[in-house]
Write a protein that holds these residues in place. Sequence first.
Motif: not given
Length: 556
Positions: A475-495
């Motif tokens: 959960v913590a790792l997802a927050a710092y990767t996919s969660g944060s990329h999505a939050l800053i509007g960078d949907g291309a990355a994070g997965r």
Amino acid sequence: MSELIVTGGAVFDGVERIDAEAVGVRDGLIVAVGARDEVRRGLPHADELDAAGGLIAPSFADAHVHLGLVALEGLDCTLDDTGSERGCLERIRAHAEALADPQAWVRGGGWRAEWFAGGTPSRAALDAVVPDRPVLLLDSDRHGAWANSRALALAGIDRTTPDPPDGRIVRDADGEPQGTLREGAVDLVGRIAPQPGPDALAPGIRTAADHLLSLGVTGWQEAALASFGSIPDFTDAYLLARAAGMRGRPTGAVWVPRDLTVDAVAEFVAGLRERADRADATGFPTRTAKLMLDGIVESKTAALRGGYPDGSRGLSYFPDEVVHAVVAQVNAAGIPVHVHAIGDAAVARALDAFAAAGPAPHGVRNHIAHVQVVDPADVPRFAATGTTVNAQALWACRSEVMRTVTAPLLGPQRSAWQFPFGSLWRSGAALAMGSDWPVSAPDPWAAIGVAVTRREADHPDVDPLGADESLPLAVALAAYTSGSHALIGDGAAGRIRVGAAADLAIADRDPFAGADDEIARTRNAWTIAAGHVIDARRHSGAASADVSAQACPACA
């Protein structure tokens, strides 16, 4: 056409570990995920990068960071590593003596309140080492400053100067300015201090970006863009850094001025929307508004419902009517709001405004950063209002300042309400993470280690800060990767999935295979940014460089 296969490690796809052995990359995009032989058949001529048993994960995104401040303070006197009042004063004296201009201001920051009696360094101590030129030094939280008599005099600050609405001038027993300034009071001096231009700041921003890349961070949100007090607007410096070849996916949050009135909100929002539209074409989108509601606990400026032991309740920078108007109108313009809220009163006010505004438009992710003290009754309101938690997890432990300063100010009950990440996650709130660098260290693995253990890595025997508020590693790792990329509007990355941007972070071990207390010792070994490979072990953040199997023996 460039092709690469990353293999030899476990794979975390941004949400969970998956049954895969390799990730195939072509021209900056992920084109295959699966068994190594299958990926190799699809990319027969690709170079290969061996993860050597480490974890292959999406790159990190830092959802709250200040590279501009890192660059600004890199030009000045850095105090973060001095360790004591004496160390500060020795560093300041040496810095002042080394300045070529005998009239130049001494600027910088990084001093910590616990190094000084009562947490408040004095102008008299500064006068003893720099008596003849102005000195202004931000604290480690960048919410306060230390000034000498010359700087105070130039700013016209004396015993008759009233506190500004959003700050405090610390005074001695006679009412004279003592030398420590809190929050908006810093601006009384900062606004007369000279500011470096974009040309001076751009190299430091690029160097700071290189350091983030070495840590596996390829996207980030610069958390306050505007000229206020002693802080310049870093936008033009960012554009120069981008033009000079800075890599990564930066975004910016535009500062909401503290003197904003209800009548002026519409004009502010129109300017914000116009600025966002222009910025999208520059490679530095500024698609968020930064609304700072309170200060910090340690200086008694965080807004607390129950107040502090001396009866004060902290600071609130905007009336409710302005907060509600900003949230409603900014969201209506299709822009999210990034709120700074430390105290439980500030957190509640932000949630009230999000609730009153109603559901945000599709794709608009409002978020509250820091969320240090949260009334348990407010925890379910994050999910109910669609508000993302922008967590700075490195703070969620019984550090020295927590034990000696913060906890006594909060008392036992509110101390137990701090950083309730576990409760927020279990209630259904979306999670993202950031560092707040230079306020704290930018290494994502250090923060993730604290999120899981609620302890500092170097103090495993100290009681955890609310063990029931820990997060599972995934959960913590997802927050710092996919969660944060999505939050800053960078949907291309994070997965890690076919079609996603090839932004990856490859750790030197598999933290899922070891003890929780070892997570924070994980180091980033390789970063892949839009398909470009960076050997973090060689570059250590000083400079990022492309390497390929042909150019770097370690890749062979």
